[in-house]
Design a protein around this motif. Structure first.
Motif, PDB file in Angstrom:
ATOM      1  N   GLY A 107      10.208  45.595  29.850  1.00  0.00           N
ATOM      2  CA  GLY A 107      10.059  44.140  29.840  1.00  0.00           C
ATOM      3  C   GLY A 107       9.334  43.599  31.043  1.00  0.00           C
ATOM      4  N   LEU A 108       8.853  44.484  31.934  1.00  0.00           N
ATOM      5  CA  LEU A 108       8.189  43.994  33.144  1.00  0.00           C
ATOM      6  C   LEU A 108       6.854  43.324  32.824  1.00  0.00           C
ATOM      7  N   ALA A 109       6.123  43.877  31.848  1.00  0.00           N
ATOM      8  CA  ALA A 109       4.809  43.306  31.503  1.00  0.00           C
ATOM      9  C   ALA A 109       4.929  41.861  31.021  1.00  0.00           C
ATOM     10  N   PRO A 110       5.773  41.580  29.983  1.00  0.00           N
ATOM     11  CA  PRO A 110       5.909  40.168  29.595  1.00  0.00           C
ATOM     12  C   PRO A 110       6.541  39.314  30.687  1.00  0.00           C
ATOM     13  N   ALA A 111       7.369  39.929  31.543  1.00  0.00           N
ATOM     14  CA  ALA A 111       7.950  39.161  32.653  1.00  0.00           C
ATOM     15  C   ALA A 111       6.852  38.699  33.604  1.00  0.00           C
ATOM     16  N   LEU A 112       5.903  39.597  33.898  1.00  0.00           N
ATOM     17  CA  LEU A 112       4.801  39.230  34.784  1.00  0.00           C
ATOM     18  C   LEU A 112       3.860  38.226  34.114  1.00  0.00           C
ATOM     19  N   LEU A 113       3.835  38.230  32.766  1.00  0.00           N
ATOM     20  CA  LEU A 113       3.020  37.241  32.061  1.00  0.00           C
ATOM     21  C   LEU A 113       3.596  35.835  32.198  1.00  0.00           C
ATOM     22  N   MET A 114       4.826  35.738  32.718  1.00  0.00           N
ATOM     23  CA  MET A 114       5.410  34.423  32.983  1.00  0.00           C
ATOM     24  C   MET A 114       4.902  33.845  34.295  1.00  0.00           C
ATOM     25  N   ALA A 115       4.039  34.578  34.993  1.00  0.00           N
ATOM     26  CA  ALA A 115       3.507  34.104  36.274  1.00  0.00           C
ATOM     27  C   ALA A 115       2.878  32.716  36.183  1.00  0.00           C
ATOM     28  N   PRO A 116       2.102  32.398  35.106  1.00  0.00           N
ATOM     29  CA  PRO A 116       1.545  31.035  35.035  1.00  0.00           C
ATOM     30  C   PRO A 116       2.602  29.943  35.099  1.00  0.00           C
ATOM     31  N   ALA A 117       3.783  30.216  34.507  1.00  0.00           N
ATOM     32  CA  ALA A 117       4.858  29.218  34.571  1.00  0.00           C
ATOM     33  C   ALA A 117       5.299  29.000  36.013  1.00  0.00           C
ATOM     34  N   ALA A 118       5.444  30.104  36.754  1.00  0.00           N
ATOM     35  CA  ALA A 118       5.823  29.986  38.166  1.00  0.00           C
ATOM     36  C   ALA A 118       4.723  29.314  38.972  1.00  0.00           C
ATOM     37  N   MET A 119       3.475  29.653  38.655  1.00  0.00           N
ATOM     38  CA  MET A 119       2.358  29.047  39.383  1.00  0.00           C
ATOM     39  C   MET A 119       2.320  27.543  39.167  1.00  0.00           C
ATOM     40  N   VAL A 120       2.586  27.102  37.935  1.00  0.00           N
ATOM     41  CA  VAL A 120       2.619  25.666  37.655  1.00  0.00           C
ATOM     42  C   VAL A 120       3.758  25.010  38.430  1.00  0.00           C
ATOM     43  N   GLN A 121       4.957  25.631  38.368  1.00  0.00           N
ATOM     44  CA  GLN A 121       6.116  25.057  39.059  1.00  0.00           C
ATOM     45  C   GLN A 121       5.863  24.909  40.551  1.00  0.00           C
ATOM     46  N   TYR A 122       5.358  25.965  41.176  1.00  0.00           N
ATOM     47  CA  TYR A 122       5.181  25.929  42.628  1.00  0.00           C
ATOM     48  C   TYR A 122       3.927  25.159  43.042  1.00  0.00           C
ATOM     49  N   THR A 123       2.989  24.985  42.115  1.00  0.00           N
ATOM     50  CA  THR A 123       1.806  24.170  42.414  1.00  0.00           C
ATOM     51  C   THR A 123       2.147  22.695  42.437  1.00  0.00           C
ATOM     52  N   VAL A 124       3.037  22.272  41.513  1.00  0.00           N
ATOM     53  CA  VAL A 124       3.307  20.839  41.387  1.00  0.00           C
ATOM     54  C   VAL A 124       4.493  20.374  42.227  1.00  0.00           C
ATOM     55  N   ILE A 125       5.337  21.305  42.717  1.00  0.00           N
ATOM     56  CA  ILE A 125       6.576  20.862  43.349  1.00  0.00           C
ATOM     57  C   ILE A 125       6.320  20.036  44.614  1.00  0.00           C
ATOM     58  N   ASP A 126       5.371  20.432  45.462  1.00  0.00           N
ATOM     59  CA  ASP A 126       5.118  19.651  46.685  1.00  0.00           C
ATOM     60  C   ASP A 126       4.498  18.286  46.384  1.00  0.00           C
ATOM     61  N   PRO A 127       3.458  18.202  45.512  1.00  0.00           N
ATOM     62  CA  PRO A 127       2.953  16.868  45.160  1.00  0.00           C
ATOM     63  C   PRO A 127       4.011  15.983  44.514  1.00  0.00           C
ATOM     64  N   LEU A 128       4.874  16.577  43.666  1.00  0.00           N
ATOM     65  CA  LEU A 128       5.936  15.786  43.040  1.00  0.00           C
ATOM     66  C   LEU A 128       6.946  15.308  44.078  1.00  0.00           C
ATOM     67  N   ARG A 129       7.292  16.173  45.037  1.00  0.00           N
ATOM     68  CA  ARG A 129       8.244  15.786  46.081  1.00  0.00           C
ATOM     69  C   ARG A 129       7.682  14.677  46.969  1.00  0.00           C
ATOM     70  N   ALA A 130       6.356  14.608  47.072  1.00  0.00           N
ATOM     71  CA  ALA A 130       5.739  13.553  47.880  1.00  0.00           C
ATOM     72  C   ALA A 130       5.785  12.199  47.168  1.00  0.00           C
ATOM     73  N   ARG A 131       6.038  12.218  45.859  1.00  0.00           N
ATOM     74  CA  ARG A 131       6.000  10.987  45.063  1.00  0.00           C
ATOM     75  C   ARG A 131       7.334  10.600  44.453  1.00  0.00           C
ATOM     76  N   PHE A 132       8.240  11.583  44.296  1.00  0.00           N
ATOM     77  CA  PHE A 132       9.521  11.329  43.646  1.00  0.00           C
ATOM     78  C   PHE A 132      10.656  11.898  44.493  1.00  0.00           C
ATOM     79  N   PRO A 133      11.894  11.448  44.220  1.00  0.00           N
ATOM     80  CA  PRO A 133      13.044  12.102  44.854  1.00  0.00           C
ATOM     81  C   PRO A 133      13.064  13.591  44.516  1.00  0.00           C
ATOM     82  N   LEU A 134      13.665  14.394  45.375  1.00  0.00           N
ATOM     83  CA  LEU A 134      13.655  15.841  45.228  1.00  0.00           C
ATOM     84  C   LEU A 134      14.179  16.295  43.875  1.00  0.00           C
ATOM     85  N   LEU A 135      15.316  15.727  43.439  1.00  0.00           N
ATOM     86  CA  LEU A 135      15.915  16.186  42.191  1.00  0.00           C
ATOM     87  C   LEU A 135      15.057  15.831  40.982  1.00  0.00           C
TER      88      LEU A 135
END
Length: 311
Positions: A107-135
């Motif tokens: 299951g490692l191959a499909p697990a690594l294919l989830m990388a785009p989801a992590a990239m989206v999450q970590y790409t948007v978290i700082d801009p979102l935190r600059a505009r919205f409350p943390l939660l």
């Protein structure tokens, strides 16, 4: 009487339901208190980073943590998919004896294919935190991540729970679409949201506050070590709270023909409340480790990019 004895034996290794409930309520109380102490209405300062730099940091952090913790995830999935009383250690030994060491990376191959989801999450978290409350920022980033990764998470779970290893990820993908349509790839989406949304709120809420606490109290440690400890703290709290959703998600994704609530009732009837916390030991071993690696690597790569940008 035998059934009651069996349940009592199971309960010997896992806290009774009342204790679990009290612990869960306490953890949620910690989260809410932490959020208020953080002043969740205040926005964070957005680091000066290019979008591709955040994506690289998120992808690198995800890949490192996923590869390192794959063996624990494989054993956890196999244990949760079964209704047997075998311990995680027994399950791991049986997997090793019957299927060899590579089974721990199934299951490692499909697990690594989830990388785009992590990239989206970590790409948007700082801009979102600059505009919205943390939660709020954590909820939006978490929802995007779950929506993108759900199909790959299902394929990973199916591969990890297939001792015969007769079907590849591509074949499982085709079979799912053929039998259930394209929406079949999102089987367990609701339960996955139920698991991941509280986890993301806890992860980011506790992590930010733990960072601040360790910066002030553990001055002898390097920032990287402080981040590892903060990530482990966030992961430990989150992993316990959302374990029941993880168990139900696993049962759904390996093919149980019932809704999430029906599966929960079946587990309670046949295995007792402890059944909803099957695999919690492995989650407590894996998730704090995984979260600490992910968040510390993410912040480490970000800091390297920020230093390079400021030169």
């Amino acid at each position: 009487q035998n059934q009651n004895t069996t349940r009592a034996a199971r309960g010997a290794n896992i806290p009774p339901y009342s204790s679990i409930r009290r612990t869960t309520m306490l953890l949620w109380g910690v989260l809410l208190t932490t959020a208020r102490a953080a002043g969740v209405g205040a926005s964070a300062i957005e680091p000066v980073l290019h979008t591709w730099q955040r994506s690289v940091a998120g992808g690198g952090a995800f890949a490192a943590a996923t590869i390192i913790t794959s063996p624990m995830d494989a054993v956890k999935t196999r244990a949760q998919a079964s209704s047997n009383d075998d311990s995680s250690f027994t399950v791991a030994l049986e997997m090793l004896r019957q299927e060899g060491v590579l089974v721990f990376f199934s299951g490692l191959a499909p697990a690594l294919l989830m990388a785009p989801a992590a990239m989206v999450q970590y790409t948007v978290i700082d801009p979102l935190r600059a505009r919205f409350p943390l939660l709020v920022a954590a909820m939006i980033a978490g929802w995007l991540s779950v929506t993108i990764k759900c199909p790959f998470d299902r394929l990973k779970t199916l591969l990890q729970n297939d001792p015969s290893k007769q079907r590849t990820a591509t074949e499982l993908f085709a079979a799912t679409v053929r039998e259930s349509g394209i929406t079949g790839l999102w089987t367990g989406y609701g339960v996955t949201l139920g698991r991941d949304m509280p986890y993301h709120l806890l992860k980011w809420g506790v992590y930010v506050q733990a960072q601040a606490l360790f910066r002030a109290t553990l001055t002898g440690l390097s920032p990287g070590a402080q981040n590892l400890l903060a990530g482990a703290s966030a992961g430990a709290i989150g992993s316990v709270v959302v374990t029941p959703f993880d168990v139900i998600k696993t049962r759904l994704q390996v093919g149980e023909k019932a809704g999430g609530l029906d599966i929960a009732r079946k587990i309670l009837a046949e295995e007792g409340p402890a059944g909803l916390f099957r695999g919690v030991t492995l989650r407590l071993a894996r998730i704090p480790f995984y979260t600490s690696i992910t968040l510390a690597t993410f912040d480490g790569i970000k800091d390297a990019f920020i230093s390079a940008n400021n030169k």
